[in-house]
Design a protein around this motif. Structure first.
Motif: not given
Length: 290
Positions: A180-192, A229-240
């Motif tokens: 929401r603050e327009g900052q970069e969010l880096n999330l793991f692709t290799d942690e499930f 998960f971050g992509r899904l969360m952003a989609d559902v909660l309508e986040l940038p």
């Protein structure tokens, strides 16, 4: 009404558990440093690392069941402060099991999916534990120590949990704030993991308290990376989403080693009636609340 003692009521899971449990129990919740008020729940300040204090608490409340959620749950803190975290994660847990055994009352304990090394998922209750960090090691010691003291304990291995609580945050709140603050969010692709909401996890704990002795996994139904998960969360909660970036575990220095994939096989719990919703539906329930 029967009395349920919930340790760690000010924590994320403890708060969600108190909200759900008060519908059918007379709930007493402990907190240590963070004062909290929960409507319909009696809150008690207590240091459960002190056995005599915990024993007095049992004598005063006379609970008919206990759910132990209090913990030092930061893997990085446990890695750098092993002696301090051991007191709450292991010693206090074993003491509680002993007190429940003395009174012959049901007890549920919240362990973690991080008791596994992440190399052979999905993990069943019968799989060998093999933690890679101090937090996982301490939870293994607590599991074993509690069951030695009291074989009737329901040892509930919990997944990554998300949602809302008035007294604490889950892992998604910092993600939401960053985007929401327009900052970069880096999330793991290799942690499930197999995440679920705190509300659903609380329902699983109450189910386990009633019907489980020994190990039970309370994961969600979907295996997902933190990035997805971050992509899904952003989609559902309508986040940038333009600042949502992918990375790998090795890109982020951390005190505690991380397991790659600790997805839980929770079919045993599903068969007992534990029914997590889809992640999309769980997230949709949070719209307008986070």
């Amino acid at each position: 009404m029967k009395k349920l003692l919930v340790t760690g009521a000010s924590g994320f899971l403890g708060w969600n558990l108190c909200q759900l449990a008060k519908q059918g129990w007379d709930v007493y919740g402990t907190y240590f440093s963070k004062s909290v008020e929960i409507s319909g729940v009696t809150l008690v300040k207590a240091d459960i690392r002190n056995f005599q204090e915990t024993k007095r608490l049992f004598s005063k409340i006379e609970p008919t069941a206990v759910i132990h959620t209090a913990a030092q749950s930061s893997p990085n803190f446990c890695q750098t402060h092993p002696d301090e975290s051991y007191q709450i994660n292991v010693t206090a847990s074993c003491d509680l099991a002993g007190l429940c055994a003395d009174s012959a009352i049901p007890c549920a304990f919240t362990s973690t999916d991080l008791v596994f090394d992440g190399l052979n998922p999905p993990y069943r209750e019968t799989d060998t534990v093999c933690p890679v960090n101090q937090y996982g090691e301490q939870k293994v010691m607590a599991e074993q120590g509690m069951l030695e003291r009291y074989p009737r304990v329901a040892v509930c291995r919990m997944p990554l949990m998300f949602g809302i609580a008035e007294s604490a945050t889950s892992f998604i709140q910092p993600f939401i704030k960053t985007l929401r603050e327009g900052q970069e969010l880096n999330l793991f692709t290799d942690e499930f993991r197999t995440p679920t909401s705190g509300k659903t996890a609380a329902s699983g704990l109450l189910l386990a308290l009633r019907s489980v002795e020994g190990l039970i996994h309370l994961g969600g139904k979907e295996r997902i990376s933190r990035y997805e998960f971050g992509r899904l969360m952003a989609d559902v909660l309508e986040l940038p989403q333009e600042k949502l970036k992918s990375c790998r575990q090795k890109d982020v220095p951390m005190a505690a080693p991380r397991s790659a994939d600790v997805s839980l096989d929770s079919s045993k719990a599903f068969a007992l009636g534990y029914q997590p919703l889809s992640l999309r539906k769980e997230l949709e329930a949070l719209r307008g609340k986070v």
